[in-house]
Design a protein around this motif. Structure first.
Motif, mmCIF file in Angstrom:
data_model
loop_
_atom_site.group_PDB
_atom_site.id
_atom_site.type_symbol
_atom_site.label_atom_id
_atom_site.label_comp_id
_atom_site.label_asym_id
_atom_site.label_seq_id
_atom_site.Cartn_x
_atom_site.Cartn_y
_atom_site.Cartn_z
ATOM 1 N N THR A 10 0.812 -1.213 0.000
ATOM 2 C CA THR A 10 0.000 0.000 0.000
ATOM 3 C C THR A 10 0.847 1.266 0.000
ATOM 4 O O THR A 10 0.321 2.356 -0.176
ATOM 5 C CB THR A 10 -0.945 0.034 1.216
ATOM 6 O OG1 THR A 10 -0.154 -0.079 2.400
ATOM 7 C CG2 THR A 10 -1.965 -1.080 1.152
ATOM 8 N N THR A 11 2.154 1.114 0.195
ATOM 9 C CA THR A 11 3.049 2.272 0.157
ATOM 10 C C THR A 11 4.183 2.011 -0.823
ATOM 11 O O THR A 11 4.492 0.871 -1.156
ATOM 12 C CB THR A 11 3.643 2.571 1.546
ATOM 13 O OG1 THR A 11 4.346 1.426 2.003
ATOM 14 C CG2 THR A 11 2.560 2.959 2.543
ATOM 15 N N THR A 51 8.182 3.847 -2.098
ATOM 16 C CA THR A 51 9.196 4.878 -1.865
ATOM 17 C C THR A 51 9.499 5.557 -3.187
ATOM 18 O O THR A 51 9.569 4.916 -4.239
ATOM 19 C CB THR A 51 10.486 4.272 -1.280
ATOM 20 O OG1 THR A 51 10.864 3.151 -2.063
ATOM 21 C CG2 THR A 51 10.307 3.846 0.142
ATOM 22 N N LEU A 99 8.356 8.128 1.618
ATOM 23 C CA LEU A 99 7.409 7.017 1.621
ATOM 24 C C LEU A 99 6.020 7.584 1.334
ATOM 25 O O LEU A 99 5.552 8.470 2.045
ATOM 26 C CB LEU A 99 7.431 6.308 2.979
ATOM 27 C CG LEU A 99 6.598 5.048 3.105
ATOM 28 C CD1 LEU A 99 7.125 3.963 2.176
ATOM 29 C CD2 LEU A 99 6.611 4.547 4.534
ATOM 30 N N ARG A 100 5.374 7.108 0.278
ATOM 31 C CA ARG A 100 4.053 7.607 -0.115
ATOM 32 C C ARG A 100 3.090 6.447 -0.327
ATOM 33 O O ARG A 100 3.501 5.307 -0.499
ATOM 34 C CB ARG A 100 4.153 8.410 -1.409
ATOM 35 C CG ARG A 100 5.016 9.624 -1.250
ATOM 36 C CD ARG A 100 4.967 10.488 -2.449
ATOM 37 N NE ARG A 100 5.853 11.627 -2.205
ATOM 38 C CZ ARG A 100 5.843 12.710 -2.915
ATOM 39 N NH1 ARG A 100 5.019 12.819 -3.924
ATOM 40 N NH2 ARG A 100 6.672 13.687 -2.630
ATOM 41 N N ARG A 101 1.839 6.812 -0.351
ATOM 42 C CA ARG A 101 0.811 5.800 -0.618
ATOM 43 C C ARG A 101 0.903 5.367 -2.079
ATOM 44 O O ARG A 101 1.082 6.180 -2.983
ATOM 45 C CB ARG A 101 -0.567 6.368 -0.325
ATOM 46 C CG ARG A 101 -1.678 5.368 -0.585
ATOM 47 C CD ARG A 101 -3.024 5.844 -0.184
ATOM 48 N NE ARG A 101 -3.272 7.190 -0.697
ATOM 49 C CZ ARG A 101 -4.295 7.926 -0.357
ATOM 50 N NH1 ARG A 101 -5.169 7.486 0.509
ATOM 51 N NH2 ARG A 101 -4.462 9.119 -0.871
ATOM 52 N N ASN A 102 0.770 4.088 -2.290
ATOM 53 C CA ASN A 102 0.758 3.523 -3.638
ATOM 54 C C ASN A 102 -0.454 4.107 -4.379
ATOM 55 O O ASN A 102 -1.579 4.035 -3.888
ATOM 56 C CB ASN A 102 0.651 1.994 -3.545
ATOM 57 C CG ASN A 102 0.692 1.305 -4.888
ATOM 58 O OD1 ASN A 102 0.501 1.907 -5.923
ATOM 59 N ND2 ASN A 102 0.951 0.007 -4.842
#
Length: 163
Positions: free
Chosen positions: A96-97, A99, A114-117
């Motif tokens: 779900t995440t 980089t 780190l971000r949400r997919n």
């Protein structure tokens, strides 16, 4: 702003319930009724979406829920199912995440974030579309409970009744 309150009862259902005797002015005698016709999967629908069509459409057609007027909406539903499946597969593979590189420092060091997919949002949006369009075709138990299907000997207006 959209209309408030529950969706209106279809005219054919009002007639079956005898509403024309109670409130004759509330009966729409000019309500359009889809012609009985051949319902075919659109040629432009991608193969995987056409597979969803082939799985769901025959039963809906037999019950007069899917008519020639509904082809585009049902094709959109089938496409949304495929998009939803692809997003779910991406989330399963990548999580779900994710980089991403935000910037590179002067010494060559990379700064990550780190971000949400993005597939999470695609999954959410396609799920909303599926729920909305699927409900119109009675594809969930609660929506099916509101779907009224008359016996085959009823008039043309009573063949397809949604409440």
């Amino acid at each position: 702003m959209g209309k408030r309150g529950p969706a209106p009862k279809p005219t054919a259902l009002k007639l079956l319930h005898g509403d024309d005797k109670k409130n004759p002015q509330r009966i729409n005698r000019g309500e359009p009724v889809p012609a009985v016709g051949d319902v075919q999967c659109p040629e432009w629908l991608p193969e995987r979406a056409a597979d969803v069509w082939d799985r769901l459409a025959p039963d809906l057609i037999d019950k007069h829920v899917l008519t020639p007027w509904d082809v585009d909406a049902f094709a959109a539903l089938c496409s949304a199912v495929v998009i939803n499946q692809d997003a779910a597969a991406d989330i399963d593979t990548n999580g779900t995440t994710c980089t991403t590189v935000v910037r590179e420092l002067a010494d060559g060091t990379l700064v990550y974030d780190l971000r949400r997919n993005p597939a999470v949002q695609v999954f959410r949006e396609s799920s909303t579309i599926i729920a909305s369009l699927g409900g119109r075709f009675g594809l969930t138990p609660s929506d099916r409970a509101q779907l009224k299907i008359s016996p085959p000997n009823m008039g043309a207006g009573a063949e397809r009744l949604l409440t």
